[in-house]
Design a protein around this motif. Structure first.
Motif, PDB file in Angstrom:
ATOM      1  N   PRO A 132       0.807  -1.234   0.000  1.00 35.29           N
ATOM      2  CA  PRO A 132       0.000   0.000   0.000  1.00 35.29           C
ATOM      3  C   PRO A 132       0.835   1.278   0.000  1.00 35.29           C
ATOM      4  CG  PRO A 132       0.065  -0.972   2.196  1.00 35.29           C
ATOM      5  CD  PRO A 132       0.803  -1.922   1.304  1.00 35.29           C
ATOM      6  N   ARG A 184       5.343 -10.818   3.766  1.00 37.42           N
ATOM      7  CA  ARG A 184       4.676 -10.478   2.499  1.00 37.42           C
ATOM      8  C   ARG A 184       5.650 -10.001   1.425  1.00 37.42           C
ATOM      9  NH1 ARG A 184      -1.442  -8.336   4.110  1.00 37.42           N
ATOM     10  NH2 ARG A 184      -1.707  -9.842   5.781  1.00 37.42           N
ATOM     11  N   HIS A 216      -7.824  -0.857  -2.787  1.00 38.07           N
ATOM     12  CA  HIS A 216      -7.293  -2.102  -2.214  1.00 38.07           C
ATOM     13  C   HIS A 216      -7.896  -3.279  -2.974  1.00 38.07           C
ATOM     14  CE1 HIS A 216      -6.180  -0.284   1.866  1.00 38.07           C
ATOM     15  NE2 HIS A 216      -6.869   0.677   1.277  1.00 38.07           N
ATOM     16  N   SER A 285      -5.361   5.015   7.987  1.00 33.84           N
ATOM     17  CA  SER A 285      -5.854   3.969   8.882  1.00 33.84           C
ATOM     18  C   SER A 285      -7.263   3.543   8.468  1.00 33.84           C
ATOM     19  CB  SER A 285      -5.881   4.467  10.329  1.00 33.84           C
ATOM     20  OG  SER A 285      -6.497   3.470  11.116  1.00 33.84           O
ATOM     21  N   GLN A 286      -7.476   2.238   8.485  1.00 34.49           N
ATOM     22  CA  GLN A 286      -8.812   1.732   8.143  1.00 34.49           C
ATOM     23  C   GLN A 286      -9.800   1.971   9.271  1.00 34.49           C
ATOM     24  OE1 GLN A 286      -8.393  -2.274   6.505  1.00 34.49           O
ATOM     25  NE2 GLN A 286      -6.497  -1.617   5.534  1.00 34.49           N
ATOM     26  N   GLN A 422       4.051   4.619  11.520  1.00 38.70           N
ATOM     27  CA  GLN A 422       3.355   3.557  10.777  1.00 38.70           C
ATOM     28  C   GLN A 422       4.236   2.324  10.597  1.00 38.70           C
ATOM     29  OE1 GLN A 422       1.205   4.780   7.283  1.00 38.70           O
ATOM     30  NE2 GLN A 422      -0.200   6.026   8.516  1.00 38.70           N
ATOM     31  N   LEU A 426       3.101  -1.337  12.099  1.00 41.26           N
ATOM     32  CA  LEU A 426       3.162  -2.608  11.372  1.00 41.26           C
ATOM     33  C   LEU A 426       3.963  -3.634  12.181  1.00 41.26           C
ATOM     34  CD1 LEU A 426       2.637  -4.356   8.898  1.00 41.26           C
ATOM     35  CD2 LEU A 426       4.627  -3.346   7.801  1.00 41.26           C
ATOM     36  N   LEU A 429       1.896  -5.018  14.897  1.00 37.66           N
ATOM     37  CA  LEU A 429       0.773  -5.932  14.597  1.00 37.66           C
ATOM     38  C   LEU A 429       1.250  -7.322  14.197  1.00 37.66           C
ATOM     39  CD1 LEU A 429      -0.080  -6.503  11.366  1.00 37.66           C
ATOM     40  CD2 LEU A 429      -1.073  -4.254  11.518  1.00 37.66           C
ATOM     41  N   GLU A 434       6.364 -13.819  13.208  1.00 33.36           N
ATOM     42  CA  GLU A 434       6.548 -12.908  12.063  1.00 33.36           C
ATOM     43  C   GLU A 434       7.667 -11.909  12.349  1.00 33.36           C
ATOM     44  OE1 GLU A 434       2.237 -12.403   9.884  1.00 33.36           O
ATOM     45  OE2 GLU A 434       2.385 -11.587  11.903  1.00 33.36           O
TER      46      GLU A 434
END
Ligand code: NDP
Length: 485
Positions: A132, A184, A216, A285-286, A422, A426, A429, A434
């Motif tokens: 994104p 990813r 998206h 932000s969503q 940001q 990430l 989260l 991961e």
């Protein structure tokens, strides 16, 4: 007509007498220059390649369609989005970024995600990536950035010093670097990744009212990734793994699909949002701007000829239709020029007339001539404007909407310089597993950097995103987080 359908002919249509033996003086030669079939055959072969794309050289493509599943007509007058159930044919090209045309698919690299919608109002290209955000936010840095991803001018090898030197000196890259180094960063296949328009665009409705939007595409196959080791192994065993996967899935009727969503921001929010929403190194932000469904993309037909369709496909973020407009995003503004310019150089000034690029809508304009003008070139129709001979005319209702600008004409950066929140969000989260793989991927790459100064500068950025992030990378490299943090 003396040739029959099965006769081998020259490119000028004459039958060929011998395609196995060149014409020679005596059976030993030398070869005669009068064998023009031989000359044409060798000369055409020399010209088989057009210049490969400087970026996104290795790719795979497929045809399909887009179907509207939600009414968004109050936001955009784009006709292909005007009603639920409407279908528009499209062509997609997926690609890696940095490698050459023959390079391996399963490498750590962003993936290009370019969609050409053949709408009734002309072509609409949505030319994004599987991430994104992007590494830089001003097009003036793009040639330098790409040089760092390409080969060293002396050794012709990839150069980790250049990669990390540039990133460490361009902290706006931190968010994208974190995505790239995370799981990813190597999708399992092109089918198992999302797509993003990345930039902000403007949608305009029939009343001329606008909103800012971000696109998206969410994969309906689910996200799947390769580990660093898995990607490396496949790169050796089958460098064309992603290309083959896409072709074979479609060939056997396992059509890949994506749901398209948009985030919608009222125009006035752009002035008060907590950072500049046009900065392509940031996501919205969503939680502030939730995803709104638009439709579904289905890929259901393979190209019949790779060169004609995939290699000659030309995408540009400036290929827009009424109801969809650019934003002031400085990276997008540069791409509006650079993409079409690359195609004029690579494929030619008339690239939009090739079958894969030709709009399904009729084209009426005053462009004439140019290399490889293989249609009727406008025949005898009027070739200038204004004219008194009934030539095509502009439609003022399709003007790009006006928007106010302010400030001084100057070379300035975006006002907001928080490159850390940001990237840190990430990191936070990610699960523990991961995070471990993220740090391991970074350490594996940064270990190859020869100057500690570069490593320490980059560790500071990771630390500012999240102290744990920076500390773990430093430990992996056998270094301490620098004091001045
Ligand atoms: P939200 O919780 O609203 O959104 C989180 C987003 O992160 C989802 O789009 C999700 O996509 C994606 N995501 C989940 N896991 C991963 C992962 N392992 N790697 C990459 N992306 C992942 O939070 P915010 O909108 O506030 O964003 C928080 C962070 O999420 C951002 O800093 C950004 O790095 C990342 N992100 C945000 C996006 C956005 O549009 N806001 C888009 C993509 C990433 P999915 O449903 O596919 O898991």
């Amino acid at each position: 007509m003396t040739t029959n359908k099965n006769n081998l002919t020259t490119s000028w249509g004459a039958p060929v007498g011998d395609n196995q033996n060149s014409m020679t003086a005596g059976s030993r030669g030398p070869t005669l220059i009068q064998d023009v079939h031989l000359l044409e055959k060798l000369a055409h072969f020399n010209r088989e390649r057009v210049p490969e794309r400087v970026v996104h050289a290795k790719g795979a493509g497929a045809h399909g369609y887009f179907e509207v599943t939600n009414d968004v007509s109050k936001y955009t007058k784009a006709k292909f989005l005007s009603e639920v159930g409407k279908r528009t044919p499209l062509f997609v090209r997926f690609s890696t970024v940095a490698g050459e045309n023959g390079s391996a698919d399963s490498v750590r690299d962003p993936r290009g995600f370019a969609v050409k919608f053949y709408t009734e109002e002309g072509n609409y290209d949505l030319v994004g990536n599987n991430t994104p955000v992007f590494f830089i936010r001003d097009a003036i840095k793009f040639p330098d950035f790409i040089h760092t991803q390409k080969r060293h001018p002396v050794t012709h090898l990839k150069n980790p010093d250049a990669v990390w030197d540039f990133w460490s000196l361009s902290p706006e890259s931190l968010h994208q670097v974190t995505i790239l180094m995370s799981d990813r960063g190597i999708p399992a296949t092109y089918r198992h990744m999302h797509g993003f328009g990345s930039h902000t665009f403007k949608w305009v409705n029939a009343e001329g009212e606008g909103v800012w939007i971000k696109y998206h595409f969410k994969t309906e196959q689910g996200i799947k990734n390769l580990t660093e080791e898995g990607g490396t192994k496949i790169a050796g065993e089958n460098p064309d793994y992603h290309t083959q996967d896409l072709y074979e899935a479609i060939e056997k009727g396992d059509f890949p699909t994506w749901k398209l969503y948009v985030q919608i921001m009222p125009l006035e929010d752009a002035d008060t949002y907590r950072f500049d929403p046009f900065d392509v190194t940031k996501v919205w932000s969503q939680k502030d701007y939730p995803l709104i469904e638009v439709g579904r993309m289905v890929l259901n037909r393979n190209p019949e000829n790779y060169f004609a369709e995939v290699e000659q496909a030309t995408f540009s973020p400036g290929t827009l239709v009424p109801g969809i407009e650019p934003s002031p995003d400085k990276m997008l503004q540069g791409r509006l020029f650079a993409y079409a310019d690359a195609h004029r150089y690579r494929v030619g000034a008339n690239h939009n007339s090739l079958p894969i690029n030709r709009p399904k809508a009729e084209v009426h304009n005053y462009q004439r001539d140019g290399q490889m003008r293989f249609d009727s070139n406008g025949g005898g129709s009027v070739y200038y404007e204004p004219n008194s001979f009934g030539g095509p005319q502009e439609s003022p209702e399709n003007k790009t909407t006006a928007y106010p600008v302010s400030g001084s004409a100057d070379s300035t950066a975006y006002d907001h310089n928080d490159h850390y929140t940001q990237a840190g969000d990430l990191y936070r989260l990610l699960s523990e597993e991961e995070r471990t793989r993220l740090v391991s991927n970074i350490v594996g790459s940064m270990k190859q950097v020869t100057k500690d100064e570069i490593k320490l500068r980059q560790i500071q950025h990771f630390y500012k995103a999240d102290p744990e992030y920076g500390t773990r990378v430093a430990e992996g490299l056998g270094l301490s987080v620098p004091q001045e943090v």
